[in-house]
Design a protein around this motif. Structure first.
Motif, mmCIF file in Angstrom:
data_model
loop_
_atom_site.group_PDB
_atom_site.id
_atom_site.type_symbol
_atom_site.label_atom_id
_atom_site.label_comp_id
_atom_site.label_asym_id
_atom_site.label_seq_id
_atom_site.Cartn_x
_atom_site.Cartn_y
_atom_site.Cartn_z
ATOM 1 N N ARG A 13 36.168 46.846 66.019
ATOM 2 C CA ARG A 13 36.767 46.538 67.315
ATOM 3 C C ARG A 13 36.530 47.712 68.268
ATOM 4 O O ARG A 13 36.683 48.866 67.878
ATOM 5 N N PHE A 14 36.186 47.379 69.503
ATOM 6 C CA PHE A 14 35.906 48.382 70.524
ATOM 7 C C PHE A 14 36.805 48.174 71.735
ATOM 8 O O PHE A 14 37.171 47.038 72.050
ATOM 9 N N ARG A 15 37.129 49.266 72.399
ATOM 10 C CA ARG A 15 37.882 49.257 73.664
ATOM 11 C C ARG A 15 37.076 50.003 74.710
ATOM 12 O O ARG A 15 36.449 51.031 74.417
ATOM 13 N N ARG A 22 36.118 52.500 77.595
ATOM 14 C CA ARG A 22 36.561 53.847 77.979
ATOM 15 C C ARG A 22 36.636 53.882 79.489
ATOM 16 O O ARG A 22 35.609 53.959 80.173
ATOM 17 N N ASP A 30 30.809 54.763 66.434
ATOM 18 C CA ASP A 30 31.826 55.353 67.290
ATOM 19 C C ASP A 30 31.817 54.784 68.697
ATOM 20 O O ASP A 30 32.867 54.633 69.310
ATOM 21 N N GLU A 31 30.632 54.456 69.227
ATOM 22 C CA GLU A 31 30.537 54.030 70.620
ATOM 23 C C GLU A 31 29.548 52.883 70.767
ATOM 24 O O GLU A 31 28.687 52.681 69.911
ATOM 25 N N THR A 70 37.591 44.615 78.638
ATOM 26 C CA THR A 70 37.941 45.883 77.986
ATOM 27 C C THR A 70 37.999 45.806 76.466
ATOM 28 O O THR A 70 38.294 46.813 75.819
ATOM 29 N N GLU A 71 37.739 44.652 75.870
ATOM 30 C CA GLU A 71 37.814 44.493 74.417
ATOM 31 C C GLU A 71 36.571 43.787 73.896
ATOM 32 O O GLU A 71 36.127 42.795 74.469
ATOM 33 N N GLU A 116 34.474 52.497 73.007
ATOM 34 C CA GLU A 116 34.623 53.331 71.822
ATOM 35 C C GLU A 116 35.308 52.524 70.737
ATOM 36 O O GLU A 116 36.134 51.650 71.017
ATOM 37 N N ALA A 117 34.955 52.804 69.499
ATOM 38 C CA ALA A 117 35.528 52.103 68.354
ATOM 39 C C ALA A 117 37.007 52.450 68.235
ATOM 40 O O ALA A 117 37.385 53.614 68.386
ATOM 41 N N GLU A 118 37.835 51.444 67.966
ATOM 42 C CA GLU A 118 39.259 51.714 67.730
ATOM 43 C C GLU A 118 39.405 52.608 66.504
ATOM 44 O O GLU A 118 40.250 53.497 66.481
ATOM 45 N N THR A 119 38.581 52.360 65.490
ATOM 46 C CA THR A 119 38.561 53.185 64.281
ATOM 47 C C THR A 119 37.114 53.589 64.016
ATOM 48 O O THR A 119 36.342 52.805 63.465
#
Length: 133
Positions: free
Chosen positions: A118-120, A122, A64-65, A105-106, A74-77
């Motif tokens: 994939r993470f974005r 926070r 998740d993170e 940011t990615e 945080e994970a996109e999914t």
């Protein structure tokens, strides 16, 4: 120390060690970790801004993170088995792989088993959203 604090401290220590090791590895070569135009381990075209680092992804309560440097992602999914564990096929409590920083940011985590997350970033985060107990 409670289990909650032990787990958080353990996760933070593992992440800090991974980031420190990656910084040392990339700093010693004197060149970019991924030359522009070459594919990364995730198969995404690398750009001059992309950086690939070894990474131990904390998976104990699901995926998740991630903490990369001082930025919380945080994970996109988010992924789990539905009971706050990693899904089948993932190691527990961590999964060894690489984190490709595509931009500030990615990021994309990949591993030798073929997983990709994939993470974005926070925005404004200064801690994890939840701590696994």
């Amino acid at each position: 120390m409670t289990t909650r604090h032990f787990t958080r401290a353990t996760a933070l220590a593992a992440l800090a060690a991974t980031v420190a090791a990656a910084a040392a590895l990339t700093g010693c070569t004197g060149r970019d970790p991924v030359p522009a135009g070459r594919p990364t381990t995730a198969g995404h075209p690398a750009t001059a801004a992309a950086t690939v680092i070894p990474y131990e992804l904390y998976t104990h309560c699901g995926i998740d993170e991630a903490l990369i440097g001082s930025t919380y992602f945080e994970a996109e999914t988010p992924l789990s088995d539905g009971s706050f564990n990693p899904p089948p096929g993932w190691d527990n409590p961590t999964q060894h792989g690489t984190m490709t920083l595509l931009s500030p940011t990615e990021a994309v985590f990949t591993d030798p088993k073929g997983h990709e997350v994939r993470f974005r970033a926070r925005k404004g985060a200064d801690d994890f959203k939840h701590i696994c107990e």
